[in-house]
Design an enzyme around this catalytic site. Structure first.
Site, PDB file in Angstrom:
ATOM      1  N   LYS A  60       0.827  -1.129   0.187  1.00 38.87           N
ATOM      2  CA  LYS A  60      -0.066  -0.012  -0.045  1.00 38.87           C
ATOM      3  C   LYS A  60       1.010   1.259  -0.059  1.00 38.87           C
ATOM      4  O   LYS A  60       0.458   2.137  -0.696  1.00 38.87           O
ATOM      5  CB  LYS A  60      -0.968  -0.005   1.303  1.00 38.87           C
ATOM      6  N   ARG A 137      -9.573   0.999   8.885  1.00 37.46           N
ATOM      7  CA  ARG A 137      -9.218  -0.220   9.283  1.00 37.46           C
ATOM      8  C   ARG A 137     -10.248  -1.029   9.876  1.00 37.46           C
ATOM      9  O   ARG A 137     -10.195  -2.032  10.269  1.00 37.46           O
ATOM     10  CB  ARG A 137      -7.902  -0.393  10.232  1.00 37.46           C
ATOM     11  N   ARG A 171      11.221  -6.717   4.561  1.00 36.71           N
ATOM     12  CA  ARG A 171      10.977  -5.248   4.567  1.00 36.71           C
ATOM     13  C   ARG A 171      12.072  -4.523   5.283  1.00 36.71           C
ATOM     14  O   ARG A 171      12.542  -5.073   6.601  1.00 36.71           O
ATOM     15  CB  ARG A 171       9.775  -4.791   5.155  1.00 36.71           C
ATOM     16  N   ARG A 215      11.400  -3.045  11.105  1.00 36.90           N
ATOM     17  CA  ARG A 215      10.223  -2.550  11.755  1.00 36.90           C
ATOM     18  C   ARG A 215      10.077  -3.522  12.970  1.00 36.90           C
ATOM     19  O   ARG A 215       9.977  -4.952  12.804  1.00 36.90           O
ATOM     20  CB  ARG A 215       8.955  -2.678  11.061  1.00 36.90           C
ATOM     21  N   ARG A 226      -1.059  -9.773  12.690  1.00 35.98           N
ATOM     22  CA  ARG A 226      -1.520  -8.607  11.839  1.00 35.98           C
ATOM     23  C   ARG A 226      -2.440  -9.079  10.653  1.00 35.98           C
ATOM     24  O   ARG A 226      -3.609  -8.533  10.476  1.00 35.98           O
ATOM     25  CB  ARG A 226      -0.522  -7.653  11.419  1.00 35.98           C
TER      26      ARG A 226
END
Ligand code: AMP
Length: 280
Positions: A60, A137, A171, A215, A226
């Site tokens: 996103k 969300r 990531r 992260r 998540r």
């Protein structure tokens, strides 16, 4: 939720209402196959109010940020607002840190407060329109947003779940320039009628290499949590927008080189990018 909290939410939500409806109006024929795009001649006046939906790791941020540059509207990521609040060591930071560390959602009240502050500050600087990433969300957030402003289009990015996990684990962020990179090399063969998918790593330039961080919520157990929360709390938001004819489903065919041109095509923006590059 206590009546007091609802009142505060509603008050917070009313901060959205000064945002004038500056963008094109959705067409009445809109449905999930024909989203509300303006005719091509309107593109120079485009000032969008778009939302990106999609599971953690789907990209996103990458595509919202590219579109925000292309269309000259701010990219507002609520995850970034939460991380900024955490980094500021403000009054909310210890509470937020526990929530984010466990992959849970921040309360609607806090997230609306952070988002309203960001939008109001942007408006004061003359910002027009927005591309929201990571908001709404929950159905409650979607209802509040729908009640205070008119979202033109909701882009729902999709990727298979095993790829999402690999992408989250790969990531990396440069702690100096804030750039987002990915060290995962994905090459899944087609099988049983599902297409294969190839995504090359998105490696940082040499000067970021020694400054890469991961992260804290990109660990396997937290990513799985998540994803579970996305399916439980956010998937109903897809249906919320589908019913309103605002949802554009976009299955990512691969990495950025394959996906970006196809996304522009799906958004009727392919010509727009060519014209912008020619004018630059
Ligand atoms: P993201 O960068 O979008 O993955 O967001 C990071 C974290 O920020 C999430 O796991 C949540 O804890 C929090 N967060 C971001 N956006 C929202 C939202 N709209 N509602 C609740 N929590 C959020």
């Amino acid at each position: 939720m206590a009546a007091k909290a609802i009142t505060r939410l509603a008050n917070r939500a009313s901060i959205f209402s000064p945002l004038p409806r500056r963008c094109f109006t959705s067409s009445s024929e809109v449905n999930s196959h024909a989203p509300p795009f303006p005719p091509r001649e309107d593109l120079t006046k485009r000032c969008v109010q778009w939302v990106f939906l999609g599971c953690p790791g789907v990209g996103k941020g990458t595509y919202a940020s590219r579109l925000s540059n292309l269309l000259a509207v701010p990219h507002v990521a609520t995850g970034d607002l939460v991380r900024d609040e955490l980094a500021s060591s403000g009054p909310l930071s210890s509470q937020l840190s526990e929530i984010v560390k466990h992959g849970q959602l921040v309360s609607d009240e806090i997230i609306i407060s952070l988002l309203s502050e960001r939008l109001v500050a942007g408006e004061a600087k003359g910002e027009l329109g927005f591309i929201l990433d990571g908001f709404p969300r929950t159905i409650k957030q979607a209802e509040i947003l729908e009640g205070v402003t008119d979202i033109d289009l909701v882009i729902n990015l999709k990727l298979r779940e095993d790829v999402l996990l690999e992408k989250c684990l790969g990531r990396r962020i440069c702690n100096q320039c804030g750039g987002n990179f990915n060290v995962a090399s994905i090459d899944i063969k087609a099988e049983n009628g599902s297409p294969g998918i190839v995504m090359a790593p998105l490696l940082p330039p040499a000067n970021c290499m020694s400054k890469l961080i991961t992260r804290s919520d990109d660990t396997e157990s937290v990513v799985k949590e998540r994803l579970r929360i996305y399916n439980e709390m956010t998937q109903p938001v897809e249906e919320f927008y589908r019913r309103r004819g605002k949802l554009l489903e976009f299955n990512l065919p691969g990495g950025i080189p394959e996906s970006w041109p196809k996304l522009l095509q799906a958004l009727n923006l392919d010509d727009y990018e060519d014209k912008r590059s020619a004018a630059a």
